[in-house]
Design an enzyme around this catalytic site. Sequence first.
Site, mmCIF file in Angstrom:
data_model
loop_
_atom_site.group_PDB
_atom_site.id
_atom_site.type_symbol
_atom_site.label_atom_id
_atom_site.label_comp_id
_atom_site.label_asym_id
_atom_site.label_seq_id
_atom_site.Cartn_x
_atom_site.Cartn_y
_atom_site.Cartn_z
ATOM 1 N N SER A 63 0.826 -1.217 0.000
ATOM 2 C CA SER A 63 0.000 0.000 0.000
ATOM 3 C C SER A 63 0.858 1.264 0.000
ATOM 4 C CB SER A 63 -0.970 0.000 1.183
ATOM 5 O OG SER A 63 -0.292 -0.237 2.392
ATOM 6 N N HIS A 101 -2.189 -8.805 2.017
ATOM 7 C CA HIS A 101 -1.837 -7.527 2.671
ATOM 8 C C HIS A 101 -2.998 -7.150 3.604
ATOM 9 C CE1 HIS A 101 0.148 -3.806 3.319
ATOM 10 N NE2 HIS A 101 -0.231 -3.126 2.253
ATOM 11 N N HIS A 143 5.510 -12.486 7.743
ATOM 12 C CA HIS A 143 5.761 -11.109 7.290
ATOM 13 C C HIS A 143 6.979 -11.079 6.387
ATOM 14 C CE1 HIS A 143 6.237 -6.739 7.377
ATOM 15 N NE2 HIS A 143 4.956 -6.734 7.667
ATOM 16 N N ARG A 172 2.630 -4.323 16.646
ATOM 17 C CA ARG A 172 1.260 -3.828 16.417
ATOM 18 C C ARG A 172 0.257 -4.879 16.889
ATOM 19 N NH1 ARG A 172 1.613 -2.712 10.117
ATOM 20 N NH2 ARG A 172 2.389 -4.839 10.294
ATOM 21 N N ASP A 223 -2.547 -8.176 11.517
ATOM 22 C CA ASP A 223 -3.910 -8.575 11.167
ATOM 23 C C ASP A 223 -4.450 -9.734 12.007
ATOM 24 O OD1 ASP A 223 -4.273 -6.708 9.047
ATOM 25 O OD2 ASP A 223 -2.849 -7.872 7.878
HETATM 26 N N1 HAX Z 1 0.952 -19.521 6.182
HETATM 27 C C1 HAX Z 1 1.408 -20.431 5.301
HETATM 28 N N2 HAX Z 1 2.492 -20.267 4.537
HETATM 29 C C2 HAX Z 1 3.175 -19.111 4.711
HETATM 30 C C3 HAX Z 1 2.788 -18.130 5.635
HETATM 31 C C4 HAX Z 1 1.612 -18.362 6.388
HETATM 32 N N3 HAX Z 1 1.138 -17.477 7.241
HETATM 33 N N4 HAX Z 1 3.662 -17.102 5.570
HETATM 34 C C5 HAX Z 1 4.556 -17.427 4.623
HETATM 35 N N5 HAX Z 1 4.253 -18.633 4.098
HETATM 36 C C6 HAX Z 1 4.910 -19.319 2.995
HETATM 37 C C7 HAX Z 1 4.832 -18.439 1.746
HETATM 38 O O1 HAX Z 1 3.560 -18.571 1.090
HETATM 39 C C8 HAX Z 1 5.971 -18.964 0.920
HETATM 40 O O2 HAX Z 1 5.568 -20.165 0.324
HETATM 41 P P1 HAX Z 1 6.072 -20.591 -1.149
HETATM 42 O O3 HAX Z 1 7.552 -20.766 -0.992
HETATM 43 O O4 HAX Z 1 5.327 -21.848 -1.414
HETATM 44 O O5 HAX Z 1 5.709 -19.473 -2.066
HETATM 45 C C9 HAX Z 1 7.014 -19.281 1.991
HETATM 46 O O6 HAX Z 1 6.292 -19.436 3.235
HETATM 47 C C10 HAX Z 1 8.056 -18.202 2.169
HETATM 48 O O7 HAX Z 1 7.392 -16.958 2.403
HETATM 49 P P2 HAX Z 1 8.082 -15.805 3.279
HETATM 50 O O8 HAX Z 1 9.331 -15.397 2.584
HETATM 51 O O9 HAX Z 1 8.183 -16.213 4.687
HETATM 52 O O10 HAX Z 1 6.976 -14.662 3.221
HETATM 53 P P3 HAX Z 1 6.717 -13.596 2.053
HETATM 54 O O11 HAX Z 1 7.581 -12.433 2.306
HETATM 55 O O12 HAX Z 1 6.764 -14.231 0.703
HETATM 56 O O13 HAX Z 1 5.177 -13.231 2.322
HETATM 57 C C11 HAX Z 1 3.303 -12.695 3.654
HETATM 58 C C12 HAX Z 1 4.799 -12.480 3.431
HETATM 59 C C13 HAX Z 1 2.820 -11.747 4.717
HETATM 60 C C14 HAX Z 1 2.552 -12.366 2.348
HETATM 61 C C15 HAX Z 1 3.054 -14.158 4.079
HETATM 62 O O14 HAX Z 1 3.684 -14.397 5.323
HETATM 63 C C16 HAX Z 1 1.601 -14.534 4.145
HETATM 64 O O15 HAX Z 1 1.021 -14.901 3.123
HETATM 65 N N6 HAX Z 1 0.955 -14.436 5.372
HETATM 66 C C17 HAX Z 1 -0.449 -14.712 5.510
HETATM 67 C C18 HAX Z 1 -1.272 -13.520 5.014
HETATM 68 C C19 HAX Z 1 -1.139 -12.340 5.950
HETATM 69 O O16 HAX Z 1 -1.280 -12.458 7.159
HETATM 70 N N7 HAX Z 1 -0.898 -11.155 5.373
HETATM 71 C C20 HAX Z 1 -0.779 -9.917 6.131
HETATM 72 C C21 HAX Z 1 0.655 -9.483 6.373
HETATM 73 C C22 HAX Z 1 0.755 -8.193 7.139
HETATM 74 C C23 HAX Z 1 0.320 -7.077 6.281
HETATM 75 O O17 HAX Z 1 0.903 -6.719 5.277
HETATM 76 N N8 HAX Z 1 -0.791 -6.539 6.617
HETATM 77 O O18 HAX Z 1 -1.349 -5.639 5.805
#
Ligand code: HAX
Length: 434
Positions: A240, A270, A317, A326, A372
């Site tokens: 964002s 996000h 994250h 947070r 979140d």
């Molecule tokens: N559940 C399952 N798998 C997860 C995970 C979770 N909560 N968090 C990370 N992973 C997985 C990723 O999908 C990725 O899998 P692949 O290799 O198969 O693609 C792997 O672990 C490595 O990811 P990472 O490097 O640890 O995390 P990223 O930087 O790629 O992604 C995210 C960060 C926040 C998008 C991710 O942790 C996620 O999808 N979390 C769940 C959704 C969420 O809570 N989003 C909100 C985040 C906070 C925010 O921005 N708020 O607005």
Amino acid sequence: MSQLKQKLFEKIEAWRPRTSKLVKEYGDVKISDVTIAQAIGGMRGVKCLTTDISYLDPYEGIRFRGFTIPETLEKLPKVPGAEMPYVEGFFYLLLTGDIPTEIEVEEVHEEFNARKEVPGYVFDMLRALPADAHPMSMFSAAIVAMQKESEFVKRYNEGLNKMDYWDPTYEDTLNLLARLPEIAAFIYRHKYKGGDIIAPDPNLDMGGNFAHMMGIDKPYDDLSRLYFLLHSDHESGNVSAHTGHLVASALSDAYYAISAMINGLAGPLHGLANQEVLRWTQDVFEKMGGKIPTDEEMKKFVWDTLNSGQVVPGFGHAVLRKTDPRYTAQREFCLSHLQDDPLFKYVDILYRVVPPVLEEQGKAKNPWPNVDAQSGVIQWYYGVREYEYYTVLFGIGRALGVCANIVWDRALGYPIERPKSLTTSMLEEIAGIK
Ligand code: HAX
């Protein structure tokens, strides 16, 4: 010129030589190398953005203008009789880097009051949208609908000096921020409360007025203050904030930039994760028939989600490598206001159960809860049960940080953003595959 604008101008004048010196005399100094994994993998960890509004340390969490969340909550002037500080004072801090006095907070409140009237066509447009439009698309549409009000566009078309770009950008961002709470509350009451709209109360601060327009009693005002503050900024690289910065870098005005920022926030990885957390938790709640699950039972739900190829929302994250402060701040709010709530108990169990499961699975780099994981449960408790609305609340908060960033982007003359792409063949060649 208002006190806030005058102060900001002085800060900008003092800051500009620092940025010019870095570019002119130290422009060749390297701060980061980029790997193939980073180029393909969403630029994770590439240091190529600048902001002074906030900084995210992977182990400590966010600092707003150098202050941690507990320091920010402690130092800012509080609303009389409330636990939480004025959102207006917090915006002053983001914009100027200084903790405001009570008088300075009052001046920001007056500034917002003078600018808060939402044009009638915004409400007409929102009423005309389909009944099943998502609240985030309504919010984004309402913001971009006001684009014709842009001071920046007017002044730019008259022939504005580049050094002065920040000035009408400041005007646009303040006008916008002053109106967002009323637009957001309108969306809620229009969509979910049969159009029974509650008029704003100019005597209330931003958080208090928002709670009033939502029609929810105390301590929802304090929750709103906390919520807007916590969600405001997380340095520049998140989707964002980066979207807002990127769009504004083309000299698109604040209305275009903030509407785009809202669209980025609406993704389930996000800002939409807060609605996903509640959807997920409610699903478990129903399957358990409202009973509190044991840790073993909860573990099974978490594994089922992972094994079906989905993420566990609210955990993980891209930058953080510990529990999000947070999350902790919201947890503390829950502990003092809704300790016995069954859904809060669920969230608490998840805090124990999810990190070891994610560690065992071995994929997520950060197994800890993010902002979140906790937020939807508190909204649910205070009666906001329409969870697709939650990200709108995040959007009001995030706008505070992105607006402050955009004003400073223009003040320091940051150029249009344009990173360079390579083709897959080029990467293969660099890697020595071909
Ligand atoms: N559940 C399952 N798998 C997860 C995970 C979770 N909560 N968090 C990370 N992973 C997985 C990723 O999908 C990725 O899998 P692949 O290799 O198969 O693609 C792997 O672990 C490595 O990811 P990472 O490097 O640890 O995390 P990223 O930087 O790629 O992604 C995210 C960060 C926040 C998008 C991710 O942790 C996620 O999808 N979390 C769940 C959704 C969420 O809570 N989003 C909100 C985040 C906070 C925010 O921005 N708020 O607005």
